[in-house]
Design a protein around this motif. Structure first.
Motif, PDB file in Angstrom:
ATOM      1  N   ILE A 121     -17.418  10.208 -23.387  1.00  0.00           N
ATOM      2  CA  ILE A 121     -17.160  11.592 -23.797  1.00  0.00           C
ATOM      3  C   ILE A 121     -18.453  12.404 -23.754  1.00  0.00           C
ATOM      4  CG2 ILE A 121     -16.461  13.054 -25.733  1.00  0.00           C
ATOM      5  CD1 ILE A 121     -14.480  10.930 -26.535  1.00  0.00           C
ATOM      6  N   LEU A 122     -19.544  11.784 -24.202  1.00  0.00           N
ATOM      7  CA  LEU A 122     -20.833  12.480 -24.192  1.00  0.00           C
ATOM      8  C   LEU A 122     -21.233  12.877 -22.779  1.00  0.00           C
ATOM      9  CD1 LEU A 122     -23.341  13.425 -25.718  1.00  0.00           C
ATOM     10  CD2 LEU A 122     -24.289  11.130 -25.440  1.00  0.00           C
ATOM     11  N   LEU A 123     -21.011  11.985 -21.826  1.00  0.00           N
ATOM     12  CA  LEU A 123     -21.357  12.297 -20.439  1.00  0.00           C
ATOM     13  C   LEU A 123     -20.506  13.444 -19.898  1.00  0.00           C
ATOM     14  CD1 LEU A 123     -21.739   8.683 -18.971  1.00  0.00           C
ATOM     15  CD2 LEU A 123     -23.548  10.236 -19.731  1.00  0.00           C
ATOM     16  N   SER A 124     -19.255  13.491 -20.306  1.00  0.00           N
ATOM     17  CA  SER A 124     -18.375  14.548 -19.806  1.00  0.00           C
ATOM     18  C   SER A 124     -18.717  15.906 -20.402  1.00  0.00           C
ATOM     19  CB  SER A 124     -16.915  14.199 -20.112  1.00  0.00           C
ATOM     20  OG  SER A 124     -16.694  14.146 -21.509  1.00  0.00           O
ATOM     21  N   MET A 165     -21.847  16.880 -21.073  1.00  0.00           N
ATOM     22  CA  MET A 165     -23.168  17.320 -20.603  1.00  0.00           C
ATOM     23  C   MET A 165     -23.118  18.451 -19.578  1.00  0.00           C
ATOM     24  SD  MET A 165     -25.448  13.840 -20.429  1.00  0.00           S
ATOM     25  CE  MET A 165     -25.994  13.043 -21.943  1.00  0.00           C
ATOM     26  N   PRO A 166     -22.227  18.419 -18.575  1.00  0.00           N
ATOM     27  CA  PRO A 166     -22.200  19.555 -17.635  1.00  0.00           C
ATOM     28  C   PRO A 166     -21.897  20.883 -18.315  1.00  0.00           C
ATOM     29  CG  PRO A 166     -21.027  17.677 -16.726  1.00  0.00           C
ATOM     30  CD  PRO A 166     -21.316  17.344 -18.150  1.00  0.00           C
ATOM     31  N   PHE A 167     -21.032  20.850 -19.330  1.00  0.00           N
ATOM     32  CA  PHE A 167     -20.711  22.091 -20.032  1.00  0.00           C
ATOM     33  C   PHE A 167     -21.909  22.578 -20.836  1.00  0.00           C
ATOM     34  CE2 PHE A 167     -18.513  24.972 -22.865  1.00  0.00           C
ATOM     35  CZ  PHE A 167     -17.525  25.509 -22.048  1.00  0.00           C
ATOM     36  N   ILE A 168     -22.653  21.655 -21.445  1.00  0.00           N
ATOM     37  CA  ILE A 168     -23.855  22.039 -22.179  1.00  0.00           C
ATOM     38  C   ILE A 168     -24.894  22.616 -21.220  1.00  0.00           C
ATOM     39  CG2 ILE A 168     -25.708  21.206 -23.658  1.00  0.00           C
ATOM     40  CD1 ILE A 168     -22.969  21.290 -24.981  1.00  0.00           C
ATOM     41  N   ALA A 169     -24.992  22.032 -20.028  1.00  0.00           N
ATOM     42  CA  ALA A 169     -25.903  22.581 -19.018  1.00  0.00           C
ATOM     43  C   ALA A 169     -25.480  23.989 -18.620  1.00  0.00           C
ATOM     44  CB  ALA A 169     -25.935  21.668 -17.798  1.00  0.00           C
ATOM     45  N   ARG A 170     -24.184  24.216 -18.596  1.00  0.00           N
ATOM     46  CA  ARG A 170     -23.660  25.547 -18.298  1.00  0.00           C
ATOM     47  C   ARG A 170     -24.119  26.550 -19.357  1.00  0.00           C
ATOM     48  NH1 ARG A 170     -22.001  29.842 -15.367  1.00  0.00           N
ATOM     49  NH2 ARG A 170     -20.105  30.807 -16.152  1.00  0.00           N
ATOM     50  N   PHE A 171     -24.152  26.122 -20.613  1.00  0.00           N
ATOM     51  CA  PHE A 171     -24.661  26.988 -21.672  1.00  0.00           C
ATOM     52  C   PHE A 171     -26.093  27.419 -21.370  1.00  0.00           C
ATOM     53  CE2 PHE A 171     -21.607  25.088 -24.947  1.00  0.00           C
ATOM     54  CZ  PHE A 171     -20.774  26.187 -24.870  1.00  0.00           C
ATOM     55  N   GLY A 172     -26.916  26.443 -20.990  1.00  0.00           N
ATOM     56  CA  GLY A 172     -28.314  26.750 -20.717  1.00  0.00           C
ATOM     57  C   GLY A 172     -28.482  27.756 -19.599  1.00  0.00           C
ATOM     58  N   SER A 173     -27.629  27.676 -18.588  1.00  0.00           N
ATOM     59  CA  SER A 173     -27.744  28.592 -17.454  1.00  0.00           C
ATOM     60  C   SER A 173     -27.285  30.003 -17.800  1.00  0.00           C
ATOM     61  CB  SER A 173     -26.930  28.056 -16.269  1.00  0.00           C
ATOM     62  OG  SER A 173     -25.546  28.051 -16.575  1.00  0.00           O
ATOM     63  N   THR A 174     -26.485  30.146 -18.858  1.00  0.00           N
ATOM     64  CA  THR A 174     -26.017  31.482 -19.242  1.00  0.00           C
ATOM     65  C   THR A 174     -26.932  32.148 -20.263  1.00  0.00           C
ATOM     66  OG1 THR A 174     -24.587  30.502 -20.943  1.00  0.00           O
ATOM     67  CG2 THR A 174     -23.604  30.925 -18.790  1.00  0.00           C
ATOM     68  N   ILE A 175     -27.740  31.362 -20.974  1.00  0.00           N
ATOM     69  CA  ILE A 175     -28.621  31.949 -21.986  1.00  0.00           C
ATOM     70  C   ILE A 175     -29.703  32.805 -21.333  1.00  0.00           C
ATOM     71  CG2 ILE A 175     -30.367  31.400 -23.727  1.00  0.00           C
ATOM     72  CD1 ILE A 175     -28.678  29.027 -24.556  1.00  0.00           C
ATOM     73  N   GLY A 176     -30.270  32.319 -20.227  1.00  0.00           N
ATOM     74  CA  GLY A 176     -31.352  33.047 -19.567  1.00  0.00           C
ATOM     75  C   GLY A 176     -30.976  34.458 -19.152  1.00  0.00           C
ATOM     76  N   PRO A 177     -29.922  34.655 -18.345  1.00  0.00           N
ATOM     77  CA  PRO A 177     -29.556  36.016 -17.936  1.00  0.00           C
ATOM     78  C   PRO A 177     -29.172  36.931 -19.092  1.00  0.00           C
ATOM     79  CG  PRO A 177     -28.517  34.386 -16.512  1.00  0.00           C
ATOM     80  CD  PRO A 177     -29.121  33.634 -17.655  1.00  0.00           C
ATOM     81  N   ALA A 178     -28.727  36.350 -20.201  1.00  0.00           N
ATOM     82  CA  ALA A 178     -28.292  37.172 -21.336  1.00  0.00           C
ATOM     83  C   ALA A 178     -29.351  37.244 -22.427  1.00  0.00           C
ATOM     84  CB  ALA A 178     -26.990  36.609 -21.913  1.00  0.00           C
ATOM     85  N   ILE A 179     -30.600  36.971 -22.075  1.00  0.00           N
ATOM     86  CA  ILE A 179     -31.647  36.896 -23.095  1.00  0.00           C
ATOM     87  C   ILE A 179     -31.843  38.231 -23.807  1.00  0.00           C
ATOM     88  CG2 ILE A 179     -33.498  37.439 -21.468  1.00  0.00           C
ATOM     89  CD1 ILE A 179     -33.630  34.945 -24.421  1.00  0.00           C
TER      90      ILE A 179
END
Length: 299
Positions: free
Chosen positions: A76-79, A81-95
């Motif tokens: 479950i943790l591995l599944s 991780m991609p969504f958590i990575a998606r969070f990181g990619s959205t934080i930058g543009p919306a800083i």
């Protein structure tokens, strides 16, 4: 756990089939009063996962042995991780939006105290719980919160029993509840969706994923912004949530419990267990603590 169990083709085939079937059903909206209940593919996958669990249905046990169910846990943790990575990619543009919401994003951590202020009186006055109520209600009972209770009281005491009870229930039903509740609140159009997104960041990867996905599904035009706020809030929870629960929430829970229940004589952890069980024996030794052995091991 053997690698062969983690790579069992039946487990991965089942996950693929359940995912495809859930996505085929798609997002469904059920009108409910002034709002609507949003049913995401995650909801269908959860129900199917329960029905196909070999520990729940005998038919599933004939096809999927119990070891496959055990192997699904760490995956479950591995599944997530991609969504958590998606969070990181959205934080930058919306800083810039996150900076504008700075005080609200920081102070929203105090909102976690609200659950304790409501749940603790109910636990003590309505359900007549003892000190288990402190561990069960002072936080959302994720891994860092369990560590705090373990260090301060020990997991064998009533506080430890309380926090572990909330942890188990949250693990089983928390994600499903978050997905349903968040989507419904967003459909009511009462609260700012960004505030709801910030409320998703409770320090649990699966819960924040389900919560933010439900809100984003209700307002697809704000999807990236909502995911950014949810991800930033979750990051803040990891950074400051532990200190909030340790230095603010737990002391308040202690004082509120004393106010509701009356002052009780301080007892060691072992004696607390005996008292909560209704025993008059007070000769049960306290739970061993690591720091008690420092004098024996230090050179």
């Amino acid at each position: 756990m053997p690698l062969s169990t983690l790579l069992d083709w039946r487990l991965h085939a089942l996950v693929i089939l359940v995912s495809l079937f859930s996505e085929f059903i798609g997002i469904q909206q059920i009108p409910m009063g002034p709002g609507s209940l949003l049913l995401l593919p995650l909801f269908y996958a959860f129900i199917l996962g329960v029905l196909l669990n070999p520990n729940v249905t005998r038919t599933a046990a004939k096809v999927f042995p119990n070891r496959i169910s055990v192997a699904a846990g760490p995956l479950i943790l591995l599944s997530i991780m991609p969504f958590i990575a998606r969070f990181g990619s959205t934080i930058g543009p919306a800083i810039e939006d996150l900076i504008d919401a700075g005080p609200a994003l920081i102070l929203q951590e105090l909102g976690n105290l609200g659950t304790m202020l409501i749940a603790l009186p109910v636990a003590v006055l309505v359900f007549k719980m003892g000190r288990e109520a402190i561990g069960a209600t002072y936080s959302i009972a994720r891994e860092p919160n369990i560590a705090v209770i373990s260090d301060k009281y020990g997991l064998k005491g009533p506080e430890g029993i309380g926090v572990m009870g909330t942890y188990v229930v949250g693990t089983m039903f928390g994600t499903l509840w978050f997905a349903l509740m968040a989507g419904y609140l967003a459909s009511l159009d009462i609260l700012d969706p960004r505030a709801l997104a910030m409320a998703c960041g409770v320090g649990s990867g699966s819960m924040v994923a389900a919560c933010s996905a439900a809100i984003a599904g209700t307002l697809p035009e704000m999807r990236d912004e909502l995911l950014a706020f949810a991800g930033a809030s979750n990051l803040m929870t990891y950074a400051t949530g532990l200190y909030l629960t340790l230095f603010i929430a737990l002391p308040i829970a202690e004082k509120l419990y004393t106010l509701l229940k009356g002052k009780r004589k301080a007892m060691p952890v072992g004696a607390q267990v005996a008292a909560s069980a209704g025993s008059d024996d007070s000769d049960i030794p306290a739970e061993p603590r690591p720091e008690q052995e420092l004098g024996k091991t230090a050179i």
